[in-house]
Write an enzyme that holds these catalytic residues in place. Structure first.
Site, PDB file in Angstrom:
ATOM      1  N   HIS A   1      -1.292   0.970  -9.632  1.00 42.02           N
ATOM      2  CA  HIS A   1      -2.047   0.057  -8.755  1.00 42.02           C
ATOM      3  C   HIS A   1      -2.761  -1.035  -9.573  1.00 42.02           C
ATOM      4  O   HIS A   1      -3.978  -1.208  -9.483  1.00 42.02           O
ATOM      5  CB  HIS A   1      -3.067   0.820  -7.893  1.00 42.02           C
ATOM      6  CG  HIS A   1      -3.487   0.033  -6.671  1.00 42.02           C
ATOM      7  ND1 HIS A   1      -3.801   0.609  -5.468  1.00 42.02           N
ATOM      8  CD2 HIS A   1      -3.640  -1.297  -6.478  1.00 42.02           C
ATOM      9  CE1 HIS A   1      -4.129  -0.335  -4.591  1.00 42.02           C
ATOM     10  NE2 HIS A   1      -4.047  -1.505  -5.191  1.00 42.02           N
TER      11      HIS A   1
ATOM     12  N   ARG B   1       0.848  -1.183   0.000  1.00 34.48           N
ATOM     13  CA  ARG B   1       0.000   0.000   0.000  1.00 34.48           C
ATOM     14  C   ARG B   1       0.889   1.241   0.000  1.00 34.48           C
ATOM     15  O   ARG B   1       1.999   1.229   0.532  1.00 34.48           O
ATOM     16  CB  ARG B   1      -0.902   0.035   1.242  1.00 34.48           C
ATOM     17  CG  ARG B   1      -2.090  -0.906   1.176  1.00 34.48           C
ATOM     18  CD  ARG B   1      -3.165  -0.391   0.224  1.00 34.48           C
ATOM     19  NE  ARG B   1      -4.319  -1.268   0.115  1.00 34.48           N
ATOM     20  CZ  ARG B   1      -4.463  -2.225  -0.794  1.00 34.48           C
ATOM     21  NH1 ARG B   1      -3.520  -2.474  -1.670  1.00 34.48           N
ATOM     22  NH2 ARG B   1      -5.563  -2.947  -0.836  1.00 34.48           N
TER      23      ARG B   1
HETATM   24  P1  NDP Z   1      -1.547 -11.786   4.289  1.00 27.38           P
HETATM   25  O1  NDP Z   1      -2.390 -11.362   5.450  1.00 27.38           O
HETATM   26  O2  NDP Z   1      -1.751 -13.177   3.763  1.00 27.38           O
HETATM   27  O3  NDP Z   1      -0.007 -11.651   4.656  1.00 27.38           O
HETATM   28  C1  NDP Z   1       0.481 -10.544   5.328  1.00 27.38           C
HETATM   29  C2  NDP Z   1       1.903 -10.810   5.778  1.00 27.38           C
HETATM   30  O4  NDP Z   1       2.392  -9.626   6.412  1.00 27.38           O
HETATM   31  C3  NDP Z   1       1.989 -11.930   6.819  1.00 27.38           C
HETATM   32  O5  NDP Z   1       3.158 -12.681   6.643  1.00 27.38           O
HETATM   33  C4  NDP Z   1       2.060 -11.161   8.128  1.00 27.38           C
HETATM   34  O6  NDP Z   1       2.705 -11.845   9.191  1.00 27.38           O
HETATM   35  C5  NDP Z   1       2.885  -9.963   7.693  1.00 27.38           C
HETATM   36  N1  NDP Z   1       2.715  -8.860   8.645  1.00 27.38           N
HETATM   37  C6  NDP Z   1       1.596  -8.168   8.950  1.00 27.38           C
HETATM   38  N2  NDP Z   1       1.836  -7.244   9.900  1.00 27.38           N
HETATM   39  C7  NDP Z   1       3.145  -7.373  10.210  1.00 27.38           C
HETATM   40  C8  NDP Z   1       3.991  -6.730  11.141  1.00 27.38           C
HETATM   41  N3  NDP Z   1       3.543  -5.775  11.970  1.00 27.38           N
HETATM   42  N4  NDP Z   1       5.275  -7.119  11.202  1.00 27.38           N
HETATM   43  C9  NDP Z   1       5.745  -8.105  10.397  1.00 27.38           C
HETATM   44  N5  NDP Z   1       4.985  -8.772   9.485  1.00 27.38           N
HETATM   45  C10 NDP Z   1       3.707  -8.401   9.410  1.00 27.38           C
HETATM   46  O7  NDP Z   1      -1.792 -10.718   3.151  1.00 27.38           O
HETATM   47  P2  NDP Z   1      -1.616 -10.901   1.580  1.00 27.38           P
HETATM   48  O8  NDP Z   1      -0.303 -11.524   1.341  1.00 27.38           O
HETATM   49  O9  NDP Z   1      -2.807 -11.556   0.996  1.00 27.38           O
HETATM   50  O10 NDP Z   1      -1.654  -9.386   1.086  1.00 27.38           O
HETATM   51  C11 NDP Z   1      -0.710  -8.431   1.547  1.00 27.38           C
HETATM   52  C12 NDP Z   1      -1.099  -7.046   1.085  1.00 27.38           C
HETATM   53  O11 NDP Z   1      -0.849  -6.882  -0.312  1.00 27.38           O
HETATM   54  C13 NDP Z   1      -2.577  -6.680   1.197  1.00 27.38           C
HETATM   55  O12 NDP Z   1      -2.923  -6.341   2.522  1.00 27.38           O
HETATM   56  C14 NDP Z   1      -2.708  -5.507   0.247  1.00 27.38           C
HETATM   57  O13 NDP Z   1      -2.453  -4.303   0.925  1.00 27.38           O
HETATM   58  C15 NDP Z   1      -1.610  -5.768  -0.767  1.00 27.38           C
HETATM   59  N6  NDP Z   1      -2.175  -6.067  -2.083  1.00 27.38           N
HETATM   60  C16 NDP Z   1      -1.896  -5.216  -3.121  1.00 27.38           C
HETATM   61  C17 NDP Z   1      -2.365  -5.457  -4.380  1.00 27.38           C
HETATM   62  C18 NDP Z   1      -2.014  -4.558  -5.496  1.00 27.38           C
HETATM   63  O14 NDP Z   1      -2.705  -4.596  -6.531  1.00 27.38           O
HETATM   64  N7  NDP Z   1      -0.957  -3.766  -5.385  1.00 27.38           N
HETATM   65  C19 NDP Z   1      -3.215  -6.616  -4.654  1.00 27.38           C
HETATM   66  C20 NDP Z   1      -3.439  -7.458  -3.515  1.00 27.38           C
HETATM   67  C21 NDP Z   1      -2.934  -7.181  -2.271  1.00 27.38           C
HETATM   68  P3  NDP Z   1       2.087 -13.210   9.795  1.00 27.38           P
HETATM   69  O15 NDP Z   1       2.310 -14.257   8.713  1.00 27.38           O
HETATM   70  O16 NDP Z   1       2.899 -13.464  10.999  1.00 27.38           O
HETATM   71  O17 NDP Z   1       0.639 -12.938  10.061  1.00 27.38           O
HETATM   72  C1  OXD Z   2      -6.102  -5.507  -3.358  1.00 27.23           C
HETATM   73  C2  OXD Z   2      -5.702  -4.469  -4.278  1.00 27.23           C
HETATM   74  O1  OXD Z   2      -5.949  -5.306  -2.164  1.00 27.23           O
HETATM   75  O2  OXD Z   2      -6.137  -4.525  -5.423  1.00 27.23           O
HETATM   76  O3  OXD Z   2      -6.580  -6.573  -3.800  1.00 27.23           O
HETATM   77  O4  OXD Z   2      -4.926  -3.589  -3.929  1.00 27.23           O
END
Ligand code: NDP
Ligand code: OXD
Length: 322
Positions: free
Chosen positions: A285, A237
């Site tokens: 994005h 993000r």
């Molecule tokens: P997940 O919830 O599956 O994974 C998030 C990861 O981040 C986990 O490993 C989690 O740790 C880690 N994490 C969260 N908070 C912390 C912290 N404080 N310190 C260390 N590690 C942390 O999410 P996704 O992989 O599905 O998606 C990630 C993000 O990608 C979404 O939230 C979104 O913002 C972004 N996204 C962007 C898109 C785009 O088009 N650019 C499309 C889709 C998603 P743990 O495993 O320990 O819980």
């Molecule tokens: C998502 C995105 O979160 O598109 O899926 O950013």
């Protein structure tokens, strides 16, 4: 299973495909489309238990007194997790879908390879019609660090691993069974950064992760790698990066390059200096641009499972914010 009325609101995305495809699973009269600004009539609102939503203005959900769950149309739930108009008992369900995961994985791998193989330098040479071979390192010599090792981080690791990159992840909680080294928590962050040539941010935006991509972090990335300096790739993000720090690091050489898909202000204004920063690849994005036809079947199954009382593993932890 009959879900009753489902309100659909998709922010500034085009609603056509979403309505058309939701109507394949929910009867036409039960799909209540809203632009997110004007709520449906109060008697309709009172019948709605489920919402399928992208960004909506604050206060929108307070019109639905019997709401039980909101399904985010995107993987990121920062637009929902902290909203006061969603009572604590309302479940937030995030989308985990192979199509979306595949798209973000492709974007991530494209950018890792683009920087590792110096695609931007070759584009410059091509513009000048210059045959300009550059030294090429092999993937096992390049250390890629996945900031966020969840659904998207793990998927990217699988493909990058096949290509031979030297991988590590960083997550909030330890992952003792992972195939790669996963550093966990703030105490491990510096060690993770020190072994990283190409940093990929696939974190959710939460109170804890906001602003994590800043000067201090950039300065802790490996400077001794085969890439000749570190790169940052952000598909999480816009709130993860301090834009002025990113610009400064690209300009003064702390960072050798970057790929950024997400910004605090989207669309990125044309006068934002990041457009013209050195060695940056900007995408609007679109890393995981969701296709309604691919996502909705999966999403409705999630709603049915939730309505049937099944335990879902993609319910958002409102405390953690993801
Ligand atoms: P997940 O919830 O599956 O994974 C998030 C990861 O981040 C986990 O490993 C989690 O740790 C880690 N994490 C969260 N908070 C912390 C912290 N404080 N310190 C260390 N590690 C942390 O999410 P996704 O992989 O599905 O998606 C990630 C993000 O990608 C979404 O939230 C979104 O913002 C972004 N996204 C962007 C898109 C785009 O088009 N650019 C499309 C889709 C998603 P743990 O495993 O320990 O819980
Ligand atoms: C998502 C995105 O979160 O598109 O899926 O950013």
């Amino acid at each position: 299973m009959d879900l009753g009325k489902v309100v659909l609101t998709v922010g500034d995305w085009s609603p056509g495909g979403w309505i058309e495809h939701l109507e394949r699973y929910v009867s036409r009269e039960d799909v209540i489309f809203s632009d997110g600004v004007t709520p449906p009539e109060p008697d309709i609102c009172a019948q709605v238990k489920y919402a399928v939503a992208w960004k909506t203005p604050d206060g929108f959900f307070s019109h639905f007194p019997n709401l039980e769950a909101v399904l985010s149309t995107g993987a990121g739930v920062d637009h929902l997790a902290r909203r006061p108009d969603l009572a604590p008992g309302v479940a937030i369900i995030r989308v985990i879908d192979p199509d979306l995961t595949g798209r973000v994985t492709a974007w991530t791998v494209m950018n890792v390879i683009a920087h590792h193989r110096q695609a931007l330098a070759y584009l410059d040479a091509q513009r000048d019609a210059q045959w300009r071979p550059l030294p090429q390192s092999s993937a096992p010599d390049v250390r890629v660090g996945l900031l966020g090792y969840g659904e998207l981080g793990q998927s990217a690791a699988k493909v990058l691993g096949l290509l031979g990159y030297d991988l590590a992840g960083w997550a909030r909680t330890p992952k003792p069974d992972a195939d790669i080294a996963v550093f966990a928590g703030w105490d491990d962050l510096d060690a993770f950064l020190a072994r990283t040539d190409i940093l990929v941010c696939l974190l959710p935006l939460t109170d804890a992760t906001r602003g994590i991509l800043n000067s201090d972090l950039f300065g802790k990335l490996a400077q001794d790698g085969i890439t000749g300096g570190p790169f940052v790739i952000n598909g999480g993000r816009g709130g993860h990066q301090i834009e002025s720090d990113l610009l400064e690091a690209l300009t003064n050489g702390t960072l050798k390059g970057a790929s950024i898909d997400v910004f605090e202000e989207e669309p990125l204004p044309s006068d934002n200096p990041l457009w013209r920063a050195p060695n940056i690849l900007i995408t609007p994005h679109t890393a995981g641009m969701s296709a309604p036809e691919a996502l909705l079947g999966n999403m409705v199954q999630n709603l049915i499972a939730f309505a049937s009382g099944e335990t879902l593993d993609n319910i958002v932890d409102r405390e953690a914010g993801y």
